[in-house]
Design a protein around this motif. Sequence first.
Motif, PDB file in Angstrom:
ATOM      1  N   SER A 205       0.966  -1.290   0.081  1.00  0.00           N
ATOM      2  CA  SER A 205      -0.038   0.036  -0.067  1.00  0.00           C
ATOM      3  C   SER A 205       0.942   1.288   0.135  1.00  0.00           C
ATOM      4  O   SER A 205       2.168   1.083  -0.066  1.00  0.00           O
ATOM      5  N   ASN A 206       0.345   2.419  -0.207  1.00  0.00           N
ATOM      6  CA  ASN A 206       0.926   3.568   0.053  1.00  0.00           C
ATOM      7  C   ASN A 206       0.939   4.408   1.444  1.00  0.00           C
ATOM      8  O   ASN A 206       1.395   5.368   1.715  1.00  0.00           O
ATOM      9  N   TRP A 207       0.665   3.379   2.511  1.00  0.00           N
ATOM     10  CA  TRP A 207       0.878   3.788   3.834  1.00  0.00           C
ATOM     11  C   TRP A 207       2.179   4.433   4.185  1.00  0.00           C
ATOM     12  O   TRP A 207       2.225   5.684   4.796  1.00  0.00           O
ATOM     13  N   ILE A 208       3.245   3.892   3.802  1.00  0.00           N
ATOM     14  CA  ILE A 208       4.572   4.446   4.340  1.00  0.00           C
ATOM     15  C   ILE A 208       4.938   5.697   3.347  1.00  0.00           C
ATOM     16  O   ILE A 208       6.024   6.448   3.648  1.00  0.00           O
ATOM     17  N   ASP A 209       4.164   6.132   2.456  1.00  0.00           N
ATOM     18  CA  ASP A 209       4.519   7.296   1.553  1.00  0.00           C
ATOM     19  C   ASP A 209       4.349   8.614   2.259  1.00  0.00           C
ATOM     20  O   ASP A 209       5.242   9.320   1.992  1.00  0.00           O
ATOM     21  N   ASP A 210       3.573   8.591   3.361  1.00  0.00           N
ATOM     22  CA  ASP A 210       3.380  10.055   4.223  1.00  0.00           C
ATOM     23  C   ASP A 210       4.218   9.843   5.396  1.00  0.00           C
ATOM     24  O   ASP A 210       4.142   8.687   6.142  1.00  0.00           O
ATOM     25  N   ALA A 211       5.132  10.465   5.464  1.00  0.00           N
ATOM     26  CA  ALA A 211       6.092  10.540   6.487  1.00  0.00           C
ATOM     27  C   ALA A 211       5.470  10.730   7.838  1.00  0.00           C
ATOM     28  O   ALA A 211       5.873  10.020   9.112  1.00  0.00           O
ATOM     29  N   ASN A 212       4.383  11.224   7.888  1.00  0.00           N
ATOM     30  CA  ASN A 212       3.497  11.282   9.229  1.00  0.00           C
ATOM     31  C   ASN A 212       3.016   9.881   9.644  1.00  0.00           C
ATOM     32  O   ASN A 212       2.261   9.831  10.994  1.00  0.00           O
TER      33      ASN A 212
END
Length: 748
Positions: A158-165
Amino acid sequence: MTPAFEELNDGRELFSGADLINGNPWYHEVLTEEALSGVGFAEEAADHVGWHAEYVDTYLYNPIWWLKGIVVSDTGLDRLKASLGNNHHLAAMHFDDLGATAQVQAMWQRYMNGCLVGLFWAAEIYNGTYVENLDPIGAGHNLLGVSIHAIQDFYSHSNWIDDANRRLTSFLEFRSCDIEGMALYTGSYEDEFSSVKPHGPGTSKCEGVGVDIGSILYYEPGIAVDNEDIAKVAIKERGIENQISATDAMDVAKSLAINDTIAFVKLVEAKMLEEGFGDFWNALKNSSSTERKEDQYEKFNHFPFQFVGQGPLPQRDQAQSDYDNGYYLRVILKTSDDIDSGTNADIKLIGDGTTFNLDYQLPVPMEGNIAANILAYNDFEAGDETAYTVGPFAAFPSSIAIKNDAPDFGDYAAAAWNEVKRFFGIIFDDIFDIFTDTADYIGTKTFRMDPSYINAIAVGSFRKEKIRIDGGSSDGVYDITFTVARLDDENFQVKNLKFKCIEESNELSEQDEPFAFIRLDSYPGNSQFRKVGPWSTDAGDTKSFPTVVFDVTLNNGLGAMALTFAMYESDQEGAGRRNEAYAKFKGVEIEDKFESFWEVVSEGIGQDWKIEWIKVYAFRRGGDSLESGQVLHDKKKRWIEGGKSRSFPLDEELLKVRQGINLQTCEPTSMPSLSPSVSKTPSFSPSVSKKPSLSPSLSKTPSFAPSISQDPTQSKSSKFSKSSKSSKTSSQSSSKSSKSSISLSLRV
């Protein structure tokens, strides 16, 4: 074991290791064992759950493992037949093909509550309140393993880790209402148009296209963080290469995966204790199965993973609360041991107006293959005891009918006529092709607009884009331009479509006549289609289509789009052939599927079927309220003649309502404290620093991830070095295109 089979045994090293040459470690296995050791699981029990977590991919994708079942074990073709027959169930365990946040939330709910309701079923068998011919401990380990596999895949797919927060906080640590404000998706895999960005399957080097990552496979660019070399490509596809390295991206994904493995198991434990299944839960944590681990995947009266795997994926335009609220039936049919009790006829279950074919069918691309009759499981032989899971039903069916759908005279006549039509159809096509031709395919290109792209367009403004489809000198080269305009917060238009001929094809005609098919997928939302052309063109000419406009509505800040062009060069194929190609582009099945005459004849031999008994266990896993229980056990031997059916009442009063895990609330997912028997502290804490530290036993950076860190040249600690691991032949082979098709391509 002969040297040849020692090589076969080592085949796993080519499929699922951090090091694609040398294998170790097996990530889902190691990650699961590490997490479970921190929540009170005994070493052997953790080992079994870890094995089931790892072998989801092995049964789904690994032909070497299937072959070993035929040649080395005593199971014959059962391993292969069970693997192929359960293809759609096991393919659902990877957190792929989700293009919108509501879909992601719905699948979290499905994985967690599917596992939970399955564990209730296994606990009833353990307690003796329900009876099936399997070991409930092994079934429970399987349910935990396959569900943990999916949860761990979320962070690498998924793209979960794309957001640094989000890199320090896992999914289960967020409130549901906060997650609703995120733009989440997972990579497309089984369906290339299911999500805005692809998973990016690996393929064997002999098929290889894309990025060369060594002697074993190539990689088609995608977002999967499944290997260090692959992750180098993935961070670019995600657009985060300037924020985080491939190694750190994997460490973050592994850290979050182990965190939610622990959180998930703690939530399940709390529910099991709450429902009075503490004895069974403690047995799961401290015991090993009395059966072979493989039996849960290979015996046709087992398959506990179907509690999680059965059912469709959520749709892009479907609200989370509307998904997976139906009822499912686990149906076990025992064919009599008496002589001539079996049948080759189709057996169907009919309930609440819906018909299900009780048949462990081959994946669609293999149907009709010469080997199909050998590879397919022959249901309803004398003495067979087979479990099927059907559903969903919108409401609980008050009864079901079991129909022996053997062919009659009309079926024989229809099959014979179809054979005649097929024969003359082939001749007609051959004659037609003498005087006409098929269009020349130039190429396909997709332009992907993820949430960051969409949010960068201000209201009232637009972006002009250009893509090139290059068919080479033989088929032509075209530049396609279009604009993406934002009308207001949620409404967009894709318009101003222009095709410029850069290079003509080498056809003998003076002018090329291209035509194109176009699809726009919105996430969330639906698919829109257009076709344009053919038109005459020379090199340097531009053709505009001002009337082609796609109107799209996206949730403010959360939506995404993908625009796909497929181009062809007309070659006297006619409008009919173009329409057929357009239908295929839209995913419409234009050919009637029918059985061959000889298949129909074989089904008519020995039509009548004698049933020994039927048992039905019903369940509902949607929402926070679960239902499950045995609703039928009919022990009467009876014949069901060809063309006839028998009805069986289902007792809804026998369903027990229990509390599930509710993710549709604005409260944080409550993390229960460990039970008294769960005393260990996990040795791998994911939320303490920007770059997660690893446990002492897993202290070096791996080159593959959905999971845990370890030097690929370093053997497992004694805790994980059982000889049973060395007998695993790996997998993670990927299926391309339909994409349930079986091939030698690799999925890691």
